[in-house]
Structure formats: structure tokens, C-alpha cells
Design a protein around this motif. Structure first.
Motif, PDB file in Angstrom:
ATOM      1  N   ARG A  22       0.829  -1.208   0.000  1.00  0.00           N
ATOM      2  CA  ARG A  22       0.000   0.000   0.000  1.00  0.00           C
ATOM      3  C   ARG A  22       0.857   1.249   0.000  1.00  0.00           C
ATOM      4  NH1 ARG A  22      -5.262  -0.049  -1.282  1.00  0.00           N
ATOM      5  NH2 ARG A  22      -5.726   1.589   0.205  1.00  0.00           N
ATOM      6  N   GLU A  23       1.963   1.197   0.712  1.00  0.00           N
ATOM      7  CA  GLU A  23       2.862   2.348   0.749  1.00  0.00           C
ATOM      8  C   GLU A  23       3.465   2.599  -0.628  1.00  0.00           C
ATOM      9  OE1 GLU A  23       4.956   5.565   2.483  1.00  0.00           O
ATOM     10  OE2 GLU A  23       3.145   4.448   3.001  1.00  0.00           O
ATOM     11  N   SER A  24       3.745   1.527  -1.375  1.00  0.00           N
ATOM     12  CA  SER A  24       4.278   1.666  -2.735  1.00  0.00           C
ATOM     13  C   SER A  24       3.275   2.375  -3.636  1.00  0.00           C
ATOM     14  CB  SER A  24       4.616   0.291  -3.316  1.00  0.00           C
ATOM     15  OG  SER A  24       5.611  -0.350  -2.562  1.00  0.00           O
ATOM     16  N   TYR A  25       2.007   1.991  -3.529  1.00  0.00           N
ATOM     17  CA  TYR A  25       0.970   2.604  -4.362  1.00  0.00           C
ATOM     18  C   TYR A  25       0.692   4.046  -3.925  1.00  0.00           C
ATOM     19  CZ  TYR A  25       0.320  -2.074  -6.199  1.00  0.00           C
ATOM     20  OH  TYR A  25       0.535  -3.290  -6.802  1.00  0.00           O
ATOM     21  N   ARG A  26       0.834   4.305  -2.636  1.00  0.00           N
ATOM     22  CA  ARG A  26       0.674   5.691  -2.163  1.00  0.00           C
ATOM     23  C   ARG A  26       1.762   6.587  -2.759  1.00  0.00           C
ATOM     24  NH1 ARG A  26       2.781   9.155   0.972  1.00  0.00           N
ATOM     25  NH2 ARG A  26       4.397   7.733   1.697  1.00  0.00           N
ATOM     26  N   LYS A  27       2.997   6.089  -2.759  1.00  0.00           N
ATOM     27  CA  LYS A  27       4.104   6.861  -3.343  1.00  0.00           C
ATOM     28  C   LYS A  27       3.900   7.064  -4.835  1.00  0.00           C
ATOM     29  CE  LYS A  27       7.618   5.289  -0.039  1.00  0.00           C
ATOM     30  NZ  LYS A  27       8.842   4.452   0.133  1.00  0.00           N
ATOM     31  N   LEU A  28       3.415   6.022  -5.533  1.00  0.00           N
ATOM     32  CA  LEU A  28       3.148   6.146  -6.960  1.00  0.00           C
ATOM     33  C   LEU A  28       2.057   7.181  -7.212  1.00  0.00           C
ATOM     34  CD1 LEU A  28       3.496   5.320  -9.896  1.00  0.00           C
ATOM     35  CD2 LEU A  28       1.981   3.371  -9.464  1.00  0.00           C
ATOM     36  N   SER A  29       1.040   7.177  -6.368  1.00  0.00           N
ATOM     37  CA  SER A  29      -0.033   8.172  -6.488  1.00  0.00           C
ATOM     38  C   SER A  29       0.521   9.588  -6.344  1.00  0.00           C
ATOM     39  CB  SER A  29      -1.103   7.911  -5.430  1.00  0.00           C
ATOM     40  OG  SER A  29      -2.043   8.954  -5.414  1.00  0.00           O
ATOM     41  N   GLU A  30       1.425   9.779  -5.386  1.00  0.00           N
ATOM     42  CA  GLU A  30       2.042  11.101  -5.202  1.00  0.00           C
ATOM     43  C   GLU A  30       2.839  11.502  -6.440  1.00  0.00           C
ATOM     44  OE1 GLU A  30       4.366  10.958  -1.675  1.00  0.00           O
ATOM     45  OE2 GLU A  30       2.617  11.046  -0.323  1.00  0.00           O
ATOM     46  N   ARG A  31       3.533  10.532  -7.016  1.00  0.00           N
ATOM     47  CA  ARG A  31       4.307  10.805  -8.245  1.00  0.00           C
ATOM     48  C   ARG A  31       3.374  11.206  -9.386  1.00  0.00           C
ATOM     49  NH1 ARG A  31       4.697  10.910 -12.777  1.00  0.00           N
ATOM     50  NH2 ARG A  31       6.273  10.191 -14.244  1.00  0.00           N
ATOM     51  N   ILE A  32       2.288  10.497  -9.558  1.00  0.00           N
ATOM     52  CA  ILE A  32       1.326  10.803 -10.618  1.00  0.00           C
ATOM     53  C   ILE A  32       0.763  12.213 -10.441  1.00  0.00           C
ATOM     54  CG2 ILE A  32      -0.992  10.208 -11.486  1.00  0.00           C
ATOM     55  CD1 ILE A  32      -0.267   7.254 -10.891  1.00  0.00           C
ATOM     56  N   ASN A  33       0.556  12.617  -9.204  1.00  0.00           N
ATOM     57  CA  ASN A  33      -0.082  13.900  -8.930  1.00  0.00           C
ATOM     58  C   ASN A  33       0.876  15.081  -8.938  1.00  0.00           C
ATOM     59  OD1 ASN A  33      -3.078  13.716  -8.441  1.00  0.00           O
ATOM     60  ND2 ASN A  33      -2.345  11.954  -7.291  1.00  0.00           N
ATOM     61  N   LEU A  49      -4.388   1.042  -9.568  1.00  0.00           N
ATOM     62  CA  LEU A  49      -2.931   0.925  -9.646  1.00  0.00           C
ATOM     63  C   LEU A  49      -2.471  -0.487  -9.297  1.00  0.00           C
ATOM     64  CD1 LEU A  49      -1.800   4.338  -8.082  1.00  0.00           C
ATOM     65  CD2 LEU A  49      -1.989   3.727 -10.507  1.00  0.00           C
ATOM     66  N   GLU A  50      -3.182  -1.152  -8.398  1.00  0.00           N
ATOM     67  CA  GLU A  50      -2.830  -2.526  -8.036  1.00  0.00           C
ATOM     68  C   GLU A  50      -3.014  -3.472  -9.213  1.00  0.00           C
ATOM     69  OE1 GLU A  50      -5.181  -3.470  -4.646  1.00  0.00           O
ATOM     70  OE2 GLU A  50      -4.022  -2.199  -3.283  1.00  0.00           O
ATOM     71  N   VAL A  51      -3.979  -3.185 -10.090  1.00  0.00           N
ATOM     72  CA  VAL A  51      -4.174  -4.007 -11.284  1.00  0.00           C
ATOM     73  C   VAL A  51      -3.083  -3.724 -12.312  1.00  0.00           C
ATOM     74  CG1 VAL A  51      -5.733  -4.537 -13.212  1.00  0.00           C
ATOM     75  CG2 VAL A  51      -6.679  -4.116 -10.934  1.00  0.00           C
ATOM     76  N   LEU A  52      -2.687  -2.457 -12.430  1.00  0.00           N
ATOM     77  CA  LEU A  52      -1.774  -2.039 -13.496  1.00  0.00           C
ATOM     78  C   LEU A  52      -0.299  -2.230 -13.161  1.00  0.00           C
ATOM     79  CD1 LEU A  52      -3.567   1.265 -14.618  1.00  0.00           C
ATOM     80  CD2 LEU A  52      -3.693  -0.984 -15.694  1.00  0.00           C
ATOM     81  N   PHE A  53       0.063  -2.183 -11.880  1.00  0.00           N
ATOM     82  CA  PHE A  53       1.468  -2.258 -11.465  1.00  0.00           C
ATOM     83  C   PHE A  53       1.619  -3.261 -10.326  1.00  0.00           C
ATOM     84  CE2 PHE A  53       0.731   2.041 -13.003  1.00  0.00           C
ATOM     85  CZ  PHE A  53       1.831   2.309 -13.814  1.00  0.00           C
ATOM     86  N   THR A  54       2.715  -3.990 -10.346  1.00  0.00           N
ATOM     87  CA  THR A  54       3.059  -4.799  -9.174  1.00  0.00           C
ATOM     88  C   THR A  54       3.585  -3.843  -8.100  1.00  0.00           C
ATOM     89  OG1 THR A  54       5.385  -5.116  -9.793  1.00  0.00           O
ATOM     90  CG2 THR A  54       3.760  -6.699 -10.683  1.00  0.00           C
ATOM     91  N   PRO A  55       3.603  -4.257  -6.816  1.00  0.00           N
ATOM     92  CA  PRO A  55       4.158  -3.385  -5.772  1.00  0.00           C
ATOM     93  C   PRO A  55       5.597  -2.961  -6.076  1.00  0.00           C
ATOM     94  CG  PRO A  55       2.928  -5.175  -4.782  1.00  0.00           C
ATOM     95  CD  PRO A  55       3.003  -5.476  -6.244  1.00  0.00           C
ATOM     96  N   ALA A  56       6.398  -3.885  -6.622  1.00  0.00           N
ATOM     97  CA  ALA A  56       7.796  -3.549  -6.939  1.00  0.00           C
ATOM     98  C   ALA A  56       7.859  -2.492  -8.040  1.00  0.00           C
ATOM     99  CB  ALA A  56       8.549  -4.811  -7.363  1.00  0.00           C
ATOM    100  N   ALA A  58       5.508  -0.301  -8.765  1.00  0.00           N
ATOM    101  CA  ALA A  58       5.007   0.955  -8.198  1.00  0.00           C
ATOM    102  C   ALA A  58       6.103   1.677  -7.430  1.00  0.00           C
ATOM    103  CB  ALA A  58       3.816   0.673  -7.289  1.00  0.00           C
ATOM    104  N   GLU A  59       6.879   0.911  -6.669  1.00  0.00           N
ATOM    105  CA  GLU A  59       7.983   1.490  -5.887  1.00  0.00           C
ATOM    106  C   GLU A  59       9.005   2.153  -6.803  1.00  0.00           C
ATOM    107  OE1 GLU A  59       9.700   2.231  -2.129  1.00  0.00           O
ATOM    108  OE2 GLU A  59       7.937   0.971  -2.433  1.00  0.00           O
TER     109      GLU A  59
END
Length: 446
Positions: A22-33, A49-56, A58-59
Motif C-alpha cells: 500500500r505504501e508503494s501505491y501511495r508513493k506512486l499516487s504522489e508521483r502521478i499527482n 494501480l494494483e491491477v496495473l502495477f506490481t508493488p515492486a 510501483a515502488e
């Protein structure tokens, strides 16, 4: 070790793993924004994002700059070899999560925004790369039920992501003289270095929900470097100019609206939109008074003496700008006539095409619509309006060069005075203030 402790340790490990993901996807969300075309970070976005990217993935993607970068830059940020970084980037590009661009400086990569970008690319190729039915359901909830994302994308600021193209088949000889090349979808086709055709994201999404109309599905157009990357990875199929013109003609015959990137030079996409499935047209109806789509320079003019009140124009209008009112005929009290709501009209000309009484003709708008010169111009203007200029300039992970900084400042200097003031207020930079003051002084002296 007792089974109870083993079970507890296992549960703790799963919990920690979930938290890390979840932290990986949160960081990815911040990057997107950090990009002007961001995506509000709701629970639905994380599920997408969980469907489109693996946690690794996303990180790793969360560490990438928002401006184009090389595999060498990614390798440095990821602390990997350049070869490993390139393999990861190309794997992401093969799924449409990254664009792979061949430039004079060599191979460059850039992560596209969610829309128009990787949301669409995930649905442009029918296949098993993703669970597209699940994605369709998530996209529908995020875009059509929740309001924040679509409102932020289409109804924030004065510079829009996309614009309508006029239906060239209904232009009179006089109007043709006033249509600039960049206002013609046909000219976008003629000047494109690459042309790709993919599955329409909007109607494909709607088909999984049982909501799609009968408009053509394989008619989504991409151009230039975007098309080149999507063609390379099989997300779009390469077509020549002749076939693309034929597809444009088919779209117009179906009364679809050409909706494309809001720039004059090197347009990256043109969608052929219906009023029932397509996100841009739906947004135009939901947020009509906020003008979520940049219009053409035309409006329909109705000849009351020719209008029969048949309602064909109202039925065909993709944004419900055409309606019927009383004709005021004392001999026929129930007689109706067409009336356009100019405040929300796109000026696409679909209404003129369907009128078999020749009662509708396009006229020029009173004030000419200003279209950004290129993607850089539009992106900087959008960033200023959305309060994200600092993210664009101080893209720390990119270790931005003086050349990149100069390019952004060059765009700012070409913007209208009001946008320059907004940029100056956001930056709070003496350097930028002095630059703008110097520019004003030179203009005054000239």
C-alpha cells in the motif's frame, strides 16, 4: 515452535507485506499527482494501480521524473545497472504504462498521465495483459460515479486537455477560408510522422459493463511519438494516411465528434467520440458551464424559416447543446424549432450534418479560441492554473538541466500577462520576477 506462534508470525508477515504494498501505491499516487493531469488519491485509484502495477513496479515508478528521461537516469535513481533498468522500462512500455520515444538524444522514456494516457492504453489492446473487466468496473466507478477525478481533469483551470475539431464536411466555402490548418483533423493526419489505431477505451470499457453503443470500436487514433511507441509494443496497429482518412470519414458518417489533444503542433491523439460512452462528452454534459472541452471557432446558426422542428439536430448533439423551443407560429401552436445553447456548444458541426433541410450553417464565434502551441505550452499553462508549476520545474528526481529549466521559463515568457503573474506568485522567485520585468521593459522600449 507452537503452532499458535507460527500462525501469529505468518499473520504479522502478511500484514506487513500488505502495508508495504500500500505504501508503494501511495508513493506512486504522489508521483502521478506531481503532473498537472493528476488523479485524486482515493481507494479506487489504489485498486486501479494494483491491477496495473506490481508493488515492486510501483515502488520504482514512484522514483521517476515527470519529464522525459533515459534508462541511465532510471538506473541511477533505482541503483540498478542500466541494462536492468532498460529491461524494466521496456516491459512497462510493452503494457502501455510507459512511452518509449526515439529522439535525437537516443532512447527516452516518459510516463504518460492517467488521461489521456495509461488509463486508456490499458484498454486499447484487447488481451490478457490485465483483467480488463475488473479495470472497466473500477474505471467506471472512479470516473463516472465518483466525481473528483473527472472534475479535476476537465473542469479545473482555463486550459483544457482536449479540444473539439470541426466537422470539415459541413464547412461552407467562406468558412473554409477561416479554418486554420491545426483546426482540421485531416491536417493532423497529413502531418503525422506515425499513425496508430487502437481500441476505443471508452466503448471498450462500456462493453464490459453492457453499456456500449454500436459506434465503431477500433477507431482510436494516436499520432507521432505516442503512436510510434504504442505501435512498437502492439498496443496500436500502424496505418497509413489513406486508411486514417477513411476512418475519419466513417466517424463523421456516424456523427462522432473528433476530440483531440489541445495543441496546434504534433497532436498526439484524436478520439472519435459518441455522446453516450465517451468520457470527454460525458464530462461536457456534467460540467457544461465550466467548459471542460476547448471548443472550435464555430457556432451553429439556425435559419428559423427552414427549420421543421424534426429534432434530428437535438438527437445528434453529443453534449445536449441543441434543444427545441416553440416556433411561435400562431397557425401551428405545437410547431417547434431548434435553438442552440451557445454557452455549452462545442461547435463540432454534427447538427449541421444531420439537418436535411439545410437550416443550420456554421458561423464564426465572436471571439477566437486560443489553442496552446504545443504540449509544453499546454502543460506549463495547466500547471500554473492548478498550482503545480513548482512540481514541473523542481522535478528533483530528474536532476533537471539548465536547458530544461530554460525551456519552461521560455514558455512562461510567451504566456499572457495574467498567467505570468500567476506563475510569479507561485514561484516567489526574484529571478523570474526580474526576467518578466526585463521582458516588459524591452516591449515598452520597442
Amino acid at each position: 515452535m507452537p503452532a499458535l506462534f507460527v500462525l501469529a508470525d505468518s499473520s504479522y508477515a502478511i500484514s506487513m507485506s500488505h502495508h508495504t504494498a500500500r505504501e508503494s501505491y501511495r508513493k506512486l499516487s504522489e508521483r502521478i499527482n506531481r503532473f498537472p493531469q493528476g488523479a485524486p488519491p482515493t481507494e479506487l485509484l489504489f485498486q486501479i494501480l494494483e491491477v496495473l502495477f506490481t508493488p515492486a513496479e510501483a515502488e520504482l515508478v514512484a522514483l521517476l521524473p515527470i519529464k522525459p528521461f533515459t534508462a541511465e537516469t532510471a538506473a541511477r535513481l533505482w541503483k540498478k545497472s542500466e541494462s536492468d533498468a532498460r529491461n524494466i522500462l521496456e516491459a512497462l512500455a510493452a503494457r502501455g504504462m510507459m512511452l518509449d520515444i526515439d529522439s535525437r538524444s537516443g532512447q527516452m522514456f516518459v510516463m504518460p498521465p492517467p488521461m489521456a494516457g495509461f488509463f486508456e492504453f490499458s484498454m486499447m489492446r484487447v488481451g490478457d495483459h490485465y483483467d480488463q473487466k475488473l479495470l472497466a468496473e473500477l474505471f467506471y466507478q472512479y470516473l463516472n460515479v465518483e466525481e473528483d477525478f473527472v472534475k479535476a481533469l476537465f473542469a479545473t483551470g482555463g486550459t483544457q486537455v482536449g479540444r473539439a475539431f470541426v466537422n470539415e464536411s459541413v464547412l461552407t466555402t467562406e468558412n473554409t477560408l477561416h479554418v486554420l490548418d491545426y483546426e482540421r483533423a485531416s491536417q493532423v493526419v497529413e502531418t503525422a510522422s506515425h499513425i496508430g489505431i487502437g481500441t476505443c477505451y471508452c466503448r471498450h470499457k462500456a462493453s464490459h459493463l453492457g453499456r456500449n453503443c454500436e459506434a465503431p470500436m477500433d477507431i482510436c487514433m494516436t499520432f507521432n511519438s505516442t503512436a510510434s511507441s504504442l505501435i512498437k509494443h502492439g498496443i496500436a496497429r500502424r496505418v497509413d494516411k489513406v486508411e486514417c482518412h477513411d476512418l475519419l470519414a466513417q466517424a463523421r458518417d456516424r456523427n462522432l465528434v473528433q476530440f483531440g489533444e489541445n495543441v496546434r503542433e504534433r497532436v498526439s491523439f484524436i478520439c472519435n467520440c459518441c455522446g453516450c460512452c465517451c468520457e470527454a462528452m460525458l464530462a461536457a454534459k456534467r460540467f457544461a458551464v465550466l467548459n471542460p472541452i476547448s471548443t472550435t471557432n464555430f457556432l451553429p446558426a439556425i435559419a428559423d424559416d427552414k427549420c421543421s422542428g424534426c429534432m434530428k439536430c437535438a438527437d445528434a448533439c453529443p453534449v445536449e447543446a441543441m434543444g427545441m423551443v416553440s416556433a411561435g407560429d400562431p397557425s401551428h401552436h405545437k410547431r417547434k424549432k431548434a435553438k442552440v445553447n451557445e454557452e455549452i456548444c462545442l461547435g463540432c458541426g454534427v447538427c449541421a450534418r444531420v439537418c436535411d433541410k439545410q437550416a443550420i450553417e456554421l458561423k464564426q464565434r465572436g471571439q477566437r479560441v486560443i489553442t496552446p502551441v504545443n504540449t509544453a505550452h499546454r502543460t506549463v499553462a495547466m500547471a500554473i492554473e492548478r498550482g503545480k508549476l513548482q512540481d514541473l520545474i523542481f522535478d528533483n528526481q530528474a536532476l533537471a538541466s539548465h536547458r530544461a529549466m530554460a525551456a519552461i521559463l521560455g514558455v512562461i515568457l510567451k504566456l499572457p500577462p495574467l498567467k505570468q503573474v500567476m506563475a510569479s506568485q507561485q514561484m516567489k522567485s526574484r529571478y523570474l520576477d526580474n526576467l518578466l520585468s526585463s521582458r516588459k521593459s524591452k516591449r515598452a522600449e520597442a
